[in-house]
Design a protein around this motif. Structure first.
Motif, PDB file in Angstrom:
ATOM      1  N   VAL A 167      22.215  68.069  12.630  1.00 56.91           N
ATOM      2  CA  VAL A 167      23.157  68.779  11.762  1.00 56.91           C
ATOM      3  C   VAL A 167      24.570  68.287  12.074  1.00 56.91           C
ATOM      4  N   PRO A 168      25.413  67.999  11.083  1.00 59.75           N
ATOM      5  CA  PRO A 168      26.775  67.518  11.361  1.00 59.75           C
ATOM      6  C   PRO A 168      27.536  68.447  12.295  1.00 59.75           C
ATOM      7  N   HIS A 169      28.323  67.858  13.175  1.00 61.89           N
ATOM      8  CA  HIS A 169      29.087  68.610  14.169  1.00 61.89           C
ATOM      9  C   HIS A 169      30.460  67.957  14.291  1.00 61.89           C
ATOM     10  N   ASP A 170      31.527  68.742  14.133  1.00 63.24           N
ATOM     11  CA  ASP A 170      32.860  68.162  13.992  1.00 63.24           C
ATOM     12  C   ASP A 170      33.820  68.650  15.069  1.00 63.24           C
ATOM     13  N   GLY A 171      33.563  68.265  16.326  1.00 63.89           N
ATOM     14  CA  GLY A 171      34.568  68.418  17.367  1.00 63.89           C
ATOM     15  C   GLY A 171      34.426  69.509  18.392  1.00 63.89           C
ATOM     16  N   PRO A 172      33.867  70.684  18.084  1.00 61.78           N
ATOM     17  CA  PRO A 172      33.747  71.687  19.145  1.00 61.78           C
ATOM     18  C   PRO A 172      33.010  71.147  20.361  1.00 61.78           C
ATOM     19  N   ARG A 173      33.532  71.477  21.541  1.00 61.92           N
ATOM     20  CA  ARG A 173      33.005  71.020  22.829  1.00 61.92           C
ATOM     21  C   ARG A 173      33.154  69.512  22.999  1.00 61.92           C
ATOM     22  N   GLY A 174      34.064  68.895  22.231  1.00 60.96           N
ATOM     23  CA  GLY A 174      34.364  67.478  22.401  1.00 60.96           C
ATOM     24  C   GLY A 174      33.301  66.537  21.921  1.00 60.96           C
ATOM     25  N   VAL A 175      32.496  66.965  20.920  1.00 66.10           N
ATOM     26  CA  VAL A 175      31.402  66.140  20.410  1.00 66.10           C
ATOM     27  C   VAL A 175      31.500  66.071  18.881  1.00 66.10           C
ATOM     28  N   TRP A 176      31.278  64.855  18.347  1.00 65.81           N
ATOM     29  CA  TRP A 176      31.237  64.647  16.906  1.00 65.81           C
ATOM     30  C   TRP A 176      29.915  63.974  16.561  1.00 65.81           C
ATOM     31  N   PHE A 177      29.296  64.413  15.469  1.00 64.17           N
ATOM     32  CA  PHE A 177      28.005  63.845  15.072  1.00 64.17           C
ATOM     33  C   PHE A 177      27.895  63.882  13.554  1.00 64.17           C
ATOM     34  N   THR A 178      27.524  62.743  12.950  1.00 62.28           N
ATOM     35  CA  THR A 178      27.213  62.712  11.526  1.00 62.28           C
ATOM     36  C   THR A 178      25.851  62.052  11.341  1.00 62.28           C
ATOM     37  N   PRO A 179      24.921  62.714  10.683  1.00 65.34           N
ATOM     38  CA  PRO A 179      23.587  62.139  10.479  1.00 65.34           C
ATOM     39  C   PRO A 179      23.548  61.085   9.381  1.00 65.34           C
ATOM     40  N   SER A 180      24.575  61.040   8.511  1.00 63.44           N
ATOM     41  CA  SER A 180      24.632  60.022   7.464  1.00 63.44           C
ATOM     42  C   SER A 180      26.085  59.873   7.021  1.00 63.44           C
ATOM     43  N   PRO A 181      26.464  58.722   6.475  1.00 62.81           N
ATOM     44  CA  PRO A 181      27.863  58.512   6.086  1.00 62.81           C
ATOM     45  C   PRO A 181      28.295  59.497   5.012  1.00 62.81           C
ATOM     46  N   PRO A 182      29.403  60.215   5.215  1.00 59.67           N
ATOM     47  CA  PRO A 182      29.905  61.116   4.173  1.00 59.67           C
ATOM     48  C   PRO A 182      30.553  60.331   3.052  1.00 59.67           C
ATOM     49  N   GLU A 183      30.839  61.018   1.957  1.00 64.22           N
ATOM     50  CA  GLU A 183      31.505  60.379   0.823  1.00 64.22           C
ATOM     51  C   GLU A 183      32.872  59.848   1.244  1.00 64.22           C
ATOM     52  N   GLN A 184      33.148  58.607   0.908  1.00 68.03           N
ATOM     53  CA  GLN A 184      34.416  57.998   1.264  1.00 68.03           C
ATOM     54  C   GLN A 184      35.424  58.184   0.133  1.00 68.03           C
ATOM     55  N   GLY A 185      36.690  57.903   0.424  1.00 68.31           N
ATOM     56  CA  GLY A 185      37.737  58.049  -0.580  1.00 68.31           C
ATOM     57  C   GLY A 185      39.080  57.702   0.025  1.00 68.31           C
ATOM     58  N   LYS A 186      40.139  58.111  -0.652  1.00 67.14           N
ATOM     59  CA  LYS A 186      41.481  57.803  -0.190  1.00 67.14           C
ATOM     60  C   LYS A 186      41.897  58.738   0.943  1.00 67.14           C
ATOM     61  N   CYS A 187      42.924  58.298   1.685  1.00 65.67           N
ATOM     62  CA  CYS A 187      43.385  59.008   2.887  1.00 65.67           C
ATOM     63  C   CYS A 187      44.810  59.504   2.678  1.00 65.67           C
ATOM     64  N   ALA A 188      45.079  60.749   3.084  1.00 65.57           N
ATOM     65  CA  ALA A 188      46.418  61.330   2.986  1.00 65.57           C
ATOM     66  C   ALA A 188      46.873  61.829   4.352  1.00 65.57           C
TER      67      ALA A 188
END
Length: 405
Positions: free
Chosen positions: A69-90
């Motif tokens: 399951v995607p995990h975004d930073g808590p406890r200093g860990v990041w995990f993505t099971p598949s590439p998310p949709e890409q796009g422009k950066c702000a």
């Protein structure tokens, strides 16, 4: 199957793993358990990153990866099971924030003067200047890491900072001069309300306050800000409390972004020397939720409107998302990243903050880099190696060098 990046001599020493398919997840877990002795080809779809990887944190990473399951930073860990949709950066420039980032060491590392850390509460611009200095420093640092925006935008005084970074004002010296004080403002205070603007307006009408208290910020479905004279704002706070709504007074007194400031606008523009010019790169305005115009007069008119019209951060972010923006980098301690999470809750996007009130600037930057890399954005986990003053990046914008000078 597995690519391992081990960080350079920074404060976090991150580890980052990339694999090509779900069948390789066992290899990720084995590599985490065995340590950094395995390497393989790049380009994996599944990514795991660990900041300052202690044995305990590595075990947490293994459990997170095993769940898939995607995990975004808590406890200093990041995990993505598949590439998310890409796009422009702000890049997003915050307004006044309750928590202040620790950027002294990072500023010294980059050869900058440290951002101001003392607020003169008698000067309505002091907090805006501090935030502008801090966010412009982080803008510069990101570009040194090779992360460049497709556009900038800012909330409240952060809109000035975004314009400054993109070359959208003729002269920023008065805005940034800590000794240039004395801007006159009405006696107005702000109240943060955990409701959307429509619900807040209904309360103002019910209490008969709509002619004296104004909605200055439409921030998200879960936050609006009211502005008005202290006695009337206190009436509003008490009325909300009777409904079980806990509103928070803000330590800012300017009257910006509401009609109460109309008598002061011309004086403020002259005091600050604010004259717009076509930005060198796209800058979105929270006044009309569109990019600033390319003609100087149109840019100046929009700056003028920002003093008396509400900030519509909610609509601006939705319009940016509709225009293809998927990565939002908060050049502050996370207040804007939190609002974006509320606005785009179910829409594909990545938002991360560059600073933290309890971590030094380099450590916070490292975590942001790991979040971006894990989301398949164009940055390497060891990008912080580029942050030496003796290793300048020729792509760094001229306006950032002007700020440094």
């Amino acid at each position: 199957m597995i690519q391992l990046h081990q960080g350079g001599p920074d404060t976090s020493h991150p580890l980052a793993y990339s694999v090509h398919s779900a069948e390789d997840i066992r290899g990720v877990l084995d590599s985490i358990a065995r340590g950094p002795q395995h390497q393989a080809r790049a380009g994996g779809k599944i990514r795991v990153a660990v900041a300052n990887p202690t044995p305990e944190r590595m075990e947490v990473a293994a459990r997170i990866a095993a769940r898939g399951v995607p995990h975004d930073g808590p406890r200093g860990v990041w995990f993505t099971p598949s590439p998310p949709e890409q796009g422009k950066c702000a890049f997003l420039f915050p307004g006044a924030e309750i928590r202040r980032p620790r950027l002294g060491e990072l500023a010294a590392q980059l050869g900058f003067a440290p951002p101001g850390d003392i607020q003169d509460t008698s000067d309505p611009l002091s907090e805006g200047r501090r935030v502008t200095e801090a966010s412009t420093l982080l803008d510069h640092a990101l570009q040194r890491l090779g992360v460049n925006p497709d556009a900038r935008m800012g909330l409240s005084c952060g809109e000035w900072a975004a314009l400054i970074a993109a070359g959208g004002v003729h002269d920023a010296s008065r805005i940034l001069d800590r000794n240039h004080v004395g801007l006159r403002c009405p006696d107005c205070v702000y109240l943060a309300v955990p409701r959307d603007a429509q619900a807040l307006h209904a309360v103002l009408v019910h209490e008969g306050l709509q002619a004296r208290v104004f909605i200055s910020h439409r921030n998200s479905p879960l936050q609006s800000i009211a502005c008005g004279p202290p006695p009337d704002v206190e009436v509003l706070r008490c009325a909300l409390a009777t409904q079980g709504i806990a509103a928070t007074p803000l330590d800012v007194r300017s009257g910006f972004h509401c009609p109460a400031y109309e008598p002061y606008v011309d004086e403020a523009l002259a005091f600050l020397g604010l004259r717009g010019r076509a930005p060198l790169q796209e800058v979105w305005s929270c006044v009309n939720a569109r990019p600033f115009p390319e003609d100087p007069d149109g840019c100046t008119r929009l700056i003028r409107r920002s003093f008396t019209e509400p900030v519509d951060f909610d609509k601006t972010i939705r319009n940016m998302h509709a225009a293809g923006y998927r990565t939002f980098i908060d050049l502050g301690c996370g207040s804007l990243a939190q609002l974006i999470g509320e606005i785009l809750a179910c829409a594909p996007h990545v938002s991360t903050a560059l600073a933290h009130h309890s971590r030094d600037g380099a450590s916070s930057l490292q975590r942001a880099v790991l979040a971006l890399w894990t989301s398949h954005r164009d940055v390497e986990p060891d990008a912080l190696d580029k942050l030496s003053p003796s290793n300048p990046d020729p792509r760094t914008s001229r306006t950032c060098h002007e700020f440094q000078d």
